[in-house]
Enzyme design. Structure first.
Site, PDB file in Angstrom:
ATOM      1  N   GLU A 217       0.831  -1.056  -0.133  1.00 13.08           N
ATOM      2  CA  GLU A 217       0.081   0.020  -0.053  1.00 13.08           C
ATOM      3  C   GLU A 217       0.977   1.252   0.112  1.00 13.08           C
ATOM      4  OE1 GLU A 217      -3.400   0.890  -0.384  1.00 13.08           O
ATOM      5  OE2 GLU A 217      -2.449   2.827  -0.046  1.00 13.08           O
TER       6      GLU A 217
ATOM      7  N   THR B 121      -9.912   3.997  -0.260  1.00 13.10           N
ATOM      8  CA  THR B 121     -10.954   5.237  -0.187  1.00 13.10           C
ATOM      9  C   THR B 121     -11.943   5.235   0.614  1.00 13.10           C
ATOM     10  OG1 THR B 121     -10.413   5.402  -2.957  1.00 13.10           O
ATOM     11  CG2 THR B 121     -12.341   6.393  -1.872  1.00 13.10           C
ATOM     12  N   CYS B 122     -12.570   4.152   1.012  1.00 13.72           N
ATOM     13  CA  CYS B 122     -13.936   4.283   1.796  1.00 13.72           C
ATOM     14  C   CYS B 122     -13.346   4.677   3.230  1.00 13.72           C
ATOM     15  CB  CYS B 122     -14.367   2.648   1.988  1.00 13.72           C
ATOM     16  SG  CYS B 122     -15.716   2.463   3.083  1.00 13.72           S
TER      17      CYS B 122
ATOM     18  N   CYS C 293     -16.254   6.695   2.096  1.00 14.74           N
ATOM     19  CA  CYS C 293     -17.635   6.611   2.844  1.00 14.74           C
ATOM     20  C   CYS C 293     -17.506   7.055   4.229  1.00 14.74           C
ATOM     21  CB  CYS C 293     -17.732   5.002   2.917  1.00 14.74           C
ATOM     22  SG  CYS C 293     -17.328   4.261   1.248  1.00 14.74           S
TER      23      CYS C 293
ATOM     24  N   LYS D 106     -16.812  10.825   4.938  1.00 12.92           N
ATOM     25  CA  LYS D 106     -18.083  11.523   4.218  1.00 12.92           C
ATOM     26  C   LYS D 106     -19.436  11.362   5.178  1.00 12.92           C
ATOM     27  CE  LYS D 106     -20.758   9.117   2.431  1.00 12.92           C
ATOM     28  NZ  LYS D 106     -21.005   8.634   1.095  1.00 12.92           N
TER      29      LYS D 106
ATOM     30  N   ALA E  49       3.926  -0.519  -5.481  1.00 11.49           N
ATOM     31  CA  ALA E  49       4.342  -1.763  -6.232  1.00 11.49           C
ATOM     32  C   ALA E  49       3.829  -1.817  -7.539  1.00 11.49           C
ATOM     33  CB  ALA E  49       3.872  -3.197  -5.559  1.00 11.49           C
TER      34      ALA E  49
ATOM     35  N   TYR F 288     -23.089  10.824  -7.376  1.00  9.71           N
ATOM     36  CA  TYR F 288     -23.209  10.628  -5.753  1.00  9.71           C
ATOM     37  C   TYR F 288     -22.350  11.761  -5.025  1.00  9.71           C
ATOM     38  CZ  TYR F 288     -24.522   5.357  -6.164  1.00  9.71           C
ATOM     39  OH  TYR F 288     -25.032   4.324  -6.328  1.00  9.71           O
TER      40      TYR F 288
ATOM     41  N   GLU G 102     -23.898  14.452  -2.532  1.00  9.53           N
ATOM     42  CA  GLU G 102     -23.464  14.486  -1.065  1.00  9.53           C
ATOM     43  C   GLU G 102     -22.734  15.607  -0.617  1.00  9.53           C
ATOM     44  OE1 GLU G 102     -23.776   9.455  -1.014  1.00  9.53           O
ATOM     45  OE2 GLU G 102     -21.598  10.569  -0.792  1.00  9.53           O
TER      46      GLU G 102
ATOM     47  N   ARG H 230     -27.925   9.779 -12.436  1.00  9.83           N
ATOM     48  CA  ARG H 230     -28.220   8.980 -13.568  1.00  9.83           C
ATOM     49  C   ARG H 230     -28.367   7.420 -13.005  1.00  9.83           C
ATOM     50  NH1 ARG H 230     -27.961  10.038 -18.884  1.00  9.83           N
ATOM     51  NH2 ARG H 230     -26.440  11.963 -18.569  1.00  9.83           N
TER      52      ARG H 230
ATOM     53  N   ALA I  27     -27.312   3.693  -1.719  1.00 13.33           N
ATOM     54  CA  ALA I  27     -27.763   4.972  -1.303  1.00 13.33           C
ATOM     55  C   ALA I  27     -26.930   6.071  -1.567  1.00 13.33           C
ATOM     56  CB  ALA I  27     -27.913   4.686   0.297  1.00 13.33           C
TER      57      ALA I  27
ATOM     58  N   HIS J  77     -46.233   1.250  13.651  1.00 17.44           N
ATOM     59  CA  HIS J  77     -46.857   2.577  13.893  1.00 17.44           C
ATOM     60  C   HIS J  77     -46.377   3.269  15.206  1.00 17.44           C
ATOM     61  CE1 HIS J  77     -49.307   5.883  12.719  1.00 17.44           C
ATOM     62  NE2 HIS J  77     -50.012   5.822  14.022  1.00 17.44           N
TER      63      HIS J  77
ATOM     64  N   GLU K  31     -43.423   2.295   8.012  1.00 19.72           N
ATOM     65  CA  GLU K  31     -44.418   1.554   7.760  1.00 19.72           C
ATOM     66  C   GLU K  31     -45.234   1.971   6.383  1.00 19.72           C
ATOM     67  OE1 GLU K  31     -48.156   2.907  10.187  1.00 19.72           O
ATOM     68  OE2 GLU K  31     -46.900   4.877  10.644  1.00 19.72           O
TER      69      GLU K  31
HETATM   70  P1  NDP Z   1     -21.032   9.580 -10.642  1.00 22.27           P
HETATM   71  O1  NDP Z   1     -20.640   8.503 -11.651  1.00 22.27           O
HETATM   72  O2  NDP Z   1     -22.073   9.188  -9.402  1.00 22.27           O
HETATM   73  O3  NDP Z   1     -21.293  10.889 -11.324  1.00 22.27           O
HETATM   74  C1  NDP Z   1     -20.640  11.466 -12.319  1.00 22.27           C
HETATM   75  C2  NDP Z   1     -21.264  12.953 -12.831  1.00 22.27           C
HETATM   76  O4  NDP Z   1     -20.352  13.605 -13.349  1.00 22.27           O
HETATM   77  C3  NDP Z   1     -22.481  12.871 -13.491  1.00 22.27           C
HETATM   78  O5  NDP Z   1     -23.225  13.893 -13.167  1.00 22.27           O
HETATM   79  C4  NDP Z   1     -21.840  12.887 -14.796  1.00 22.27           C
HETATM   80  O6  NDP Z   1     -22.668  13.499 -15.885  1.00 22.27           O
HETATM   81  C5  NDP Z   1     -20.860  13.750 -14.529  1.00 22.27           C
HETATM   82  N1  NDP Z   1     -19.795  13.450 -15.598  1.00 22.27           N
HETATM   83  C6  NDP Z   1     -18.841  12.395 -16.039  1.00 22.27           C
HETATM   84  N2  NDP Z   1     -18.112  12.630 -16.887  1.00 22.27           N
HETATM   85  C7  NDP Z   1     -17.942  13.918 -16.898  1.00 22.27           C
HETATM   86  C8  NDP Z   1     -17.033  14.933 -17.813  1.00 22.27           C
HETATM   87  N3  NDP Z   1     -16.144  14.231 -18.526  1.00 22.27           N
HETATM   88  N4  NDP Z   1     -17.289  16.268 -17.705  1.00 22.27           N
HETATM   89  C9  NDP Z   1     -18.374  16.586 -17.133  1.00 22.27           C
HETATM   90  N5  NDP Z   1     -19.073  16.038 -16.152  1.00 22.27           N
HETATM   91  C10 NDP Z   1     -19.045  14.466 -16.157  1.00 22.27           C
HETATM   92  O7  NDP Z   1     -19.513   9.762 -10.259  1.00 22.27           O
HETATM   93  P2  NDP Z   1     -19.088  10.186  -8.502  1.00 22.27           P
HETATM   94  O8  NDP Z   1     -17.652  10.975  -8.823  1.00 22.27           O
HETATM   95  O9  NDP Z   1     -20.007  11.151  -7.897  1.00 22.27           O
HETATM   96  O10 NDP Z   1     -19.108   8.901  -7.642  1.00 22.27           O
HETATM   97  C11 NDP Z   1     -18.136   8.018  -8.185  1.00 22.27           C
HETATM   98  C12 NDP Z   1     -18.607   6.528  -7.984  1.00 22.27           C
HETATM   99  O11 NDP Z   1     -18.269   6.445  -6.523  1.00 22.27           O
HETATM  100  C13 NDP Z   1     -20.229   6.367  -7.967  1.00 22.27           C
HETATM  101  O12 NDP Z   1     -20.450   5.853  -9.447  1.00 22.27           O
HETATM  102  C14 NDP Z   1     -20.481   5.428  -6.958  1.00 22.27           C
HETATM  103  O13 NDP Z   1     -20.387   4.303  -7.377  1.00 22.27           O
HETATM  104  C15 NDP Z   1     -19.177   5.562  -5.828  1.00 22.27           C
HETATM  105  N6  NDP Z   1     -19.629   6.633  -4.826  1.00 22.27           N
HETATM  106  C16 NDP Z   1     -20.892   5.822  -4.100  1.00 22.27           C
HETATM  107  C17 NDP Z   1     -21.151   6.517  -2.829  1.00 22.27           C
HETATM  108  C18 NDP Z   1     -22.386   5.921  -1.936  1.00 22.27           C
HETATM  109  O14 NDP Z   1     -22.503   4.899  -2.219  1.00 22.27           O
HETATM  110  N7  NDP Z   1     -23.242   6.395  -1.256  1.00 22.27           N
HETATM  111  C19 NDP Z   1     -20.654   7.767  -2.494  1.00 22.27           C
HETATM  112  C20 NDP Z   1     -19.641   8.285  -3.340  1.00 22.27           C
HETATM  113  C21 NDP Z   1     -19.183   7.671  -4.421  1.00 22.27           C
HETATM  114  P3  NDP Z   1     -23.691  12.701 -16.729  1.00 22.27           P
HETATM  115  O15 NDP Z   1     -25.004  12.057 -16.010  1.00 22.27           O
HETATM  116  O16 NDP Z   1     -24.338  13.511 -17.778  1.00 22.27           O
HETATM  117  O17 NDP Z   1     -22.843  11.512 -17.293  1.00 22.27           O
END
Ligand code: NDP
Length: 449
Positions: A35, A42-43, A48, A51, A116, A179, A183, A206, A343, A438, A443
């Site tokens: 490492e 990251t988490c 996570c 955050k 590594a 995400y 957040e 999305r 979530a 309740h 519920e």
């Molecule tokens: P996401 O994939 O959730 O969202 C990325 C956002 O950036 C979208 O709105 C996308 O737009 C936009 N985007 C992507 N590429 C570009 C670009 N080249 N130029 C401009 N806008 C762009 O990514 P996050 O960074 O928020 O999180 C990464 C991942 O980490 C998540 O997918 C998730 O799996 C994980 N995560 C999970 C969490 C949880 O479980 N609560 C919390 C944080 C992260 P468009 O919609 O138009 O594609």
């Protein structure tokens, strides 16, 4: 005696790598893990865990306002000390980092605090020059924030730096609407910043159910978070007073104190030497693996975000466990990717499992949808005009619950339990037969019409 230095060499001590290393060692393998930064990945270190703790901290802003309606004599003005929250959160991160480190050493996993690189199918070279051989190599290097290639990008921060800021910025622009963007929009807004979220499309989050994400957009705007859609990021310019002027297509520039990129994450495979072992990467740089987490090189496997399948900690952990059980435990195991609950810890949070309404309609032609749109009791007394929304998507013929989607207080806590029923293939009838608990928000799950 093995011809190799180790049975397993893991690169990356995040959620997936640590689980794989620990369980493989418990199965009797001789394991080392490299490492370059901090054990936990990251988490634990910059995702996570910190955050979620910031979200708890930020939520007090609303709780303190609401408290008055519940009879508490809260002064009209009160202070928030970011440094106290930040440092306490980092202390907790240190504690978990220590716990992860102990878990590894207690299982006789050798921790190597160095970068590594793979030099062959069974070979790894450490940054300090030491060369190592291993029967099996596991790539668990995760992902990192991707930053748009634009002038002044270096003036912005990512979620990595957000945890270490000296102060809460007065005005912050967040690029992206996924995400991390939603957040952190909630966190910074609650902590007093003026937040503008800009996105290239007009879709936030999305992949989540349309009604649920529309509700989040509506509530976020009502709270004062600004959104700019169809705004392609063009560049950042530092002004004489230190402020940052952000240009974007289709809109006037915005001047802020801080810019944060939350535009997705890219797999950490750069400079890892994977080509030396014939490991194939996809167009995004992710390690291509089969259902058993095996790469195109027989002795090299990969788990977690570096494979860009489902970027969620619990999934990486399951992949690490499945790898260890299959390769060292004599128990071939595959991860089941169906109905993974997820979530977004926005304000309010949202959560979902299974098919969204549009997915079900596209896949099956039709579906039955039940909703509950309600104002949680606590919000009513607090005078807080925020409605929760639960949606159940069912098979039109059998009534089987195909998806469950929610936004409202504690949605992730409630959905985790309900996801068991969805995973078990239960029907709307089974929900209806369950007596309501309740008064609760949960519920509503058994009262949907
Ligand atoms: P996401 O994939 O959730 O969202 C990325 C956002 O950036 C979208 O709105 C996308 O737009 C936009 N985007 C992507 N590429 C570009 C670009 N080249 N130029 C401009 N806008 C762009 O990514 P996050 O960074 O928020 O999180 C990464 C991942 O980490 C998540 O997918 C998730 O799996 C994980 N995560 C999970 C969490 C949880 O479980 N609560 C919390 C944080 C992260 P468009 O919609 O138009 O594609």
């Amino acid at each position: 005696m093995s011809d190799y230095d180790y049975d397993l060499f893991v690169i990356g001590a995040g959620s997936g790598g640590v689980r794989a290393a620990r369980v493989s060692a418990a199965h009797g393998a001789k394991v080392a893990i490299a490492e370059e930064y901090r054990v936990g990945g990251t988490c634990v270190i910059r995702g996570c865990v910190p955050k979620k703790l910031l979200i708890y901290g930020a939520h007090f802003a609303e709780d303190l306002k609401d408290a008055k309606r519940f009879g508490w004599n809260v002064p009209d003005t009160y202070d928030f000390d970011w440094k106290v929250l930040r440092d306490n959160v980092m202390e907790e991160v240190d504690r978990i980092n220590g716990a992860y480190t102990n878990t590894l050493t207690n299982h006789d996993v050798e921790i190597i605090a160095e970068r590594a690189e793979v030099t062959g199918p069974h070979n790894v070279k450490l940054a300090g020059g030491r060369e190592i051989t291993a029967k099996t190599i596991l790539i668990a290097t995760g992902a990192r924030p991707s930053v748009p290639d634009c002038p002044g990008a270096e003036l912005g921060i990512t979620s990595n730096e957000a945890f270490h800021l000296d102060a809460v910025p007065k005005r912050i622009l967040i690029a992206g609407a996924g995400y991390i963007a939603n957040e952190f929009a909630g966190i910074f807004h609650q902590l007093g910043a003026h937040v503008t979220l800009i996105n290239r499309s007009d879709v936030i989050l999305r992949g989540y159910d349309e009604s649920i994400r529309d509700r989040l957009l509506q509530i976020s705007m009502m709270k004062g978070i600004e959104f700019r859609f169809h705004a392609e990021f063009q560049g950042i310019e530092q002004l004489d007073d230190g402020c940052l002027k952000v240009s974007m297509s289709g809109h006037e520039p915005i001047t802020v104190d801080c810019v944060m990129f939350a535009t997705g994450r890219e797999p950490n495979t750069e400079g890892l030497g994977l080509a030396n072992a014939g490991v194939e990467l996809d167009a995004k740089g992710a390690v291509v693996v089969d259902d058993d987490n095996r790469s195109t090189c027989d002795s090299i496997y990969a788990v977690g975000d570096v494979t860009n399948r489902v970027q969620l900690t619990p999934v990486a952990i399951r992949e690490g466990q499945a790898f260890a059980d299959s390769v060292f435990g004599g128990k071939p195991t595959r991860v089941d990717y169906e109905n993974i609950p997820a979530a977004v810890f926005s304000h309010p949070p949202m959560a979902g499992v299974g098919m969204t309404e549009s997915e079900a309609k596209n896949k099956l032609g039709s579906c039955k949808v039940y909703t509950s749109d309600f104002r949680p009791m606590k919000n009513v007394l607090a005078g807080r005009n925020e409605r929760a929304l639960y949606k159940m998507v069912c098979d039109s013929d059998t009534g089987k619950v195909l998806g469950l989607h929610m936004i409202g207080p504690d949605a992730p806590e409630i959905l985790q339990a309900a996801a068991i029923a969805v995973k078990a293939g239960l029907t709307k009838d089974a929900f209806d037969q369950t007596v309501a608990l309740h008064p609760s928000m949960a519920e509503e799950l058994v009262l949907m019409r």
